[in-house]
Design a protein around this motif. Sequence first.
Motif, PDB file in Angstrom:
ATOM      1  N   MET A   1       2.608  34.078   6.396  1.00 22.51           N
ATOM      2  CA  MET A   1       3.331  32.987   5.746  1.00 22.51           C
ATOM      3  C   MET A   1       2.348  31.966   5.185  1.00 22.51           C
ATOM      4  SD  MET A   1       5.879  30.157   7.428  1.00 22.51           S
ATOM      5  CE  MET A   1       6.920  31.377   8.205  1.00 22.51           C
ATOM      6  N   LYS A   2       2.680  31.474   3.983  1.00 21.92           N
ATOM      7  CA  LYS A   2       1.904  30.397   3.387  1.00 21.92           C
ATOM      8  C   LYS A   2       2.740  29.127   3.341  1.00 21.92           C
ATOM      9  CE  LYS A   2      -1.116  33.285   0.550  1.00 21.92           C
ATOM     10  NZ  LYS A   2      -1.556  33.624  -0.822  1.00 21.92           N
ATOM     11  N   ALA A   3       2.058  28.010   3.327  1.00 16.53           N
ATOM     12  CA  ALA A   3       2.744  26.716   3.261  1.00 16.53           C
ATOM     13  C   ALA A   3       2.512  26.085   1.901  1.00 16.53           C
ATOM     14  CB  ALA A   3       2.240  25.796   4.364  1.00 16.53           C
ATOM     15  N   VAL A   4       3.466  25.271   1.499  1.00 15.94           N
ATOM     16  CA  VAL A   4       3.320  24.444   0.312  1.00 15.94           C
ATOM     17  C   VAL A   4       3.434  22.996   0.780  1.00 15.94           C
ATOM     18  CG1 VAL A   4       4.251  23.791  -1.926  1.00 15.94           C
ATOM     19  CG2 VAL A   4       4.266  26.184  -1.230  1.00 15.94           C
ATOM     20  N   ILE A   5       2.337  22.284   0.682  1.00 20.79           N
ATOM     21  CA  ILE A   5       2.288  20.892   1.132  1.00 20.79           C
ATOM     22  C   ILE A   5       2.604  19.992  -0.057  1.00 20.79           C
ATOM     23  CG2 ILE A   5       0.852  19.115   2.185  1.00 20.79           C
ATOM     24  CD1 ILE A   5      -0.885  21.386   3.336  1.00 20.79           C
ATOM     25  N   LEU A   6       3.670  19.236   0.052  1.00 18.87           N
ATOM     26  CA  LEU A   6       4.118  18.389  -1.049  1.00 18.87           C
ATOM     27  C   LEU A   6       3.544  16.981  -0.896  1.00 18.87           C
ATOM     28  CD1 LEU A   6       7.831  19.584  -1.043  1.00 18.87           C
ATOM     29  CD2 LEU A   6       5.995  20.336  -2.560  1.00 18.87           C
ATOM     30  N   ALA A   7       2.619  16.649  -1.783  1.00 17.98           N
ATOM     31  CA  ALA A   7       1.985  15.322  -1.759  1.00 17.98           C
ATOM     32  C   ALA A   7       2.086  14.684  -3.136  1.00 17.98           C
ATOM     33  CB  ALA A   7       0.523  15.450  -1.337  1.00 17.98           C
ATOM     34  N   ASP A   8       3.230  14.890  -3.798  1.00 19.38           N
ATOM     35  CA  ASP A   8       3.357  14.494  -5.203  1.00 19.38           C
ATOM     36  C   ASP A   8       4.409  13.418  -5.461  1.00 19.38           C
ATOM     37  OD1 ASP A   8       5.415  16.237  -4.512  1.00 19.38           O
ATOM     38  OD2 ASP A   8       5.564  17.089  -6.530  1.00 19.38           O
ATOM     39  N   ARG A   9       4.989  12.850  -4.416  1.00 16.24           N
ATOM     40  CA  ARG A   9       5.993  11.806  -4.659  1.00 16.24           C
ATOM     41  C   ARG A   9       5.318  10.461  -4.916  1.00 16.24           C
ATOM     42  NH1 ARG A   9      10.926  12.359  -0.386  1.00 16.24           N
ATOM     43  NH2 ARG A   9       9.260  12.134   1.167  1.00 16.24           N
ATOM     44  N   SER A  10       5.905   9.667  -5.804  1.00 18.42           N
ATOM     45  CA  SER A  10       5.296   8.387  -6.169  1.00 18.42           C
ATOM     46  C   SER A  10       5.557   7.297  -5.128  1.00 18.42           C
ATOM     47  CB  SER A  10       5.820   7.928  -7.535  1.00 18.42           C
ATOM     48  OG  SER A  10       7.230   7.769  -7.495  1.00 18.42           O
ATOM     49  N   ARG A  11       6.689   7.343  -4.434  1.00 21.32           N
ATOM     50  CA  ARG A  11       7.047   6.396  -3.363  1.00 21.32           C
ATOM     51  C   ARG A  11       6.932   4.934  -3.793  1.00 21.32           C
ATOM     52  NH1 ARG A  11       7.435   8.864   1.602  1.00 21.32           N
ATOM     53  NH2 ARG A  11       8.654   6.985   2.021  1.00 21.32           N
ATOM     54  N   PRO A  12       7.722   4.496  -4.789  1.00 20.44           N
ATOM     55  CA  PRO A  12       7.663   3.086  -5.212  1.00 20.44           C
ATOM     56  C   PRO A  12       8.087   2.115  -4.124  1.00 20.44           C
ATOM     57  CG  PRO A  12       9.537   4.220  -6.215  1.00 20.44           C
ATOM     58  CD  PRO A  12       8.693   5.273  -5.581  1.00 20.44           C
ATOM     59  N   GLU A  13       8.859   2.601  -3.137  1.00 22.40           N
ATOM     60  CA  GLU A  13       9.291   1.722  -2.055  1.00 22.40           C
ATOM     61  C   GLU A  13       8.136   1.284  -1.160  1.00 22.40           C
ATOM     62  OE1 GLU A  13      10.024   6.022  -0.684  1.00 22.40           O
ATOM     63  OE2 GLU A  13      10.082   4.837  -2.539  1.00 22.40           O
ATOM     64  N   LEU A  14       6.981   1.945  -1.312  1.00 27.00           N
ATOM     65  CA  LEU A  14       5.813   1.573  -0.510  1.00 27.00           C
ATOM     66  C   LEU A  14       4.786   0.776  -1.314  1.00 27.00           C
ATOM     67  CD1 LEU A  14       5.246   4.852   1.555  1.00 27.00           C
ATOM     68  CD2 LEU A  14       6.292   2.714   2.323  1.00 27.00           C
ATOM     69  N   LYS A  15       5.142   0.351  -2.514  1.00 28.10           N
ATOM     70  CA  LYS A  15       4.257  -0.530  -3.269  1.00 28.10           C
ATOM     71  C   LYS A  15       4.152  -1.869  -2.564  1.00 28.10           C
ATOM     72  CE  LYS A  15       4.854   1.432  -7.889  1.00 28.10           C
ATOM     73  NZ  LYS A  15       5.295   1.182  -9.283  1.00 28.10           N
ATOM     74  N   PRO A  16       2.985  -2.542  -2.609  1.00 28.44           N
ATOM     75  CA  PRO A  16       1.795  -2.269  -3.423  1.00 28.44           C
ATOM     76  C   PRO A  16       0.802  -1.265  -2.813  1.00 28.44           C
ATOM     77  CG  PRO A  16       1.481  -4.307  -2.248  1.00 28.44           C
ATOM     78  CD  PRO A  16       2.877  -3.834  -1.915  1.00 28.44           C
ATOM     79  N   LEU A  17       1.126  -0.685  -1.633  1.00 30.81           N
ATOM     80  CA  LEU A  17       0.181   0.255  -1.019  1.00 30.81           C
ATOM     81  C   LEU A  17      -0.045   1.473  -1.906  1.00 30.81           C
ATOM     82  CD1 LEU A  17       1.409   0.202   2.704  1.00 30.81           C
ATOM     83  CD2 LEU A  17      -0.226  -1.304   1.566  1.00 30.81           C
ATOM     84  N   THR A  18       1.014   1.985  -2.519  1.00 31.53           N
ATOM     85  CA  THR A  18       0.899   3.186  -3.336  1.00 31.53           C
ATOM     86  C   THR A  18       0.380   2.896  -4.740  1.00 31.53           C
ATOM     87  OG1 THR A  18       3.281   2.966  -3.751  1.00 31.53           O
ATOM     88  CG2 THR A  18       2.588   4.560  -2.081  1.00 31.53           C
ATOM     89  N   GLU A  19      -0.019   1.664  -4.999  1.00 31.49           N
ATOM     90  CA  GLU A  19      -0.704   1.366  -6.248  1.00 31.49           C
ATOM     91  C   GLU A  19      -2.196   1.686  -6.148  1.00 31.49           C
ATOM     92  OE1 GLU A  19       0.182  -2.726  -6.865  1.00 31.49           O
ATOM     93  OE2 GLU A  19       2.151  -2.345  -7.757  1.00 31.49           O
TER      94      GLU A  19
END
Length: 475
Positions: A1-19
């Motif tokens: 089995m292989k995994a797909v790690i999803l690290a592509d969400r923008s997460r605006p609710e965590l701004k300004p950290l995600t800026e």
Amino acid sequence: MKAVILADRSRPELKPLTERTCAALLPVGGKPLIEHTLEALFDADIREAYVVISEFPDQVEAQLGDGERWGMDLRYWLSRGDESVASICRRLRHQNEDEILLIRADVIRSSFLTRFLDLASMRPGASRLAASVGGVDAGLELIRLREDARPTKWIDLVGEGLSVLSDLGDFHVTSIEVVRGTFPGLNLRAREVSPHVHVGRRSVLPSTSIRGENVFVGSRSRVHPRARLSDDVVLSEDVIVDAGARLRSVVVLPGTYIGASTEVDNAIVWGNQVIHLDVGKAATVRDPSLLASMEQNPVTRALAEAARRLAAVVALGLSAPLWPLFTVCSLAANLRNPLRPVRLMGNREAEDVGGSPTRRAFTTWEGATKIPWLRHLPRLLSVATGDLEFVGVCPATKEDRKRPTEDWERVSEEAPSGLIAPGALQPATASRLERRMADSFYAATRGTRTDLYWLFRGALFLTTRRAWASTPSLR
């Protein structure tokens, strides 16, 4: 089995950290969220994964590399952000995969991945199985590509720990709760030095500064003895807290300086930005004596590293007349084996399978000569490669690291290994214990002045009779 790690969400609710970085790289428990995900995959015997990235892709690749540190093989997919499950399945069908595990990297979970996979194996006919905790989507889904498409079946994992980091307040609370131990199975990048107090590698946390419970200090951080850390204080790596600062219920992100007499309560701090959670607003502090960012510009970092290596090359050039002497003396001492390899723990860091930082071992050479300083002349090459500093503690062997040590001896582990070591410059009659005490004292008091002092002492040592006396190895 292989995994797909999803690290592509923008997460605006965590701004300004995600800026400043993507949500998957935000630190919790002394390491980025995505590293907790990799550790869970390794524990579940999954060794291959695709990492889907969108924002800050260079940061993610620089942090994870090819996955070798976790015993995994990682490959990267660039997406436009929040890629759909259908799109991922279409990609993987072309690669002849039977089943895949989708796992979100911007969620923190207790170690229930193996439990989920065991329960999923009991439902062989289901094409899509997803995990939830108390009815909340855990960001974990098993897809069987060879099965006919059917509605998603949910497996609710009652009693497990989960935080989807829905907003800044949730991130603050989760950072504190992880340190409290409410997410079983997560590995913190720090050791517990006393109940509810964790300290990372190469960090200084005086006992006089601890005035509450649940205190976490990440790697390479320093807290002044007159600072005051009350309940629920989480400091990430490379943080400095100056004299008189008072912190309570605070999460401090990497590369932050908190100035003298600064008071912070119920907040998230990153550099000169403070997010007051009681009002839900972020403010920028313009006075660098109160809050400041210590993140080093990549160009500055590169220049500093180049300067250090240049100094090592200059030292090698100046030592050129000594190499013939080294060769002659080593051959005279042992014609058949004038050199022997030595494996030491250096300054370049690696991470073990659990994600904890550890010193990377390197190989150097020792001459057969019994003249102390001449025997270790090849270590100059290790300064040029970055495995040693000019001044530091005596480099340890792997056997030394395995020996049980007292708390005061562990202090020396926080200092770099050096070509010139205070322990090695002690009088010839000094015992091994006295040499270790000298190294530990240096580690606790090291600074620019201290390094210059020992550099001068090392130069003076070459003019002494002891430097040329024939003695056995110090090790």
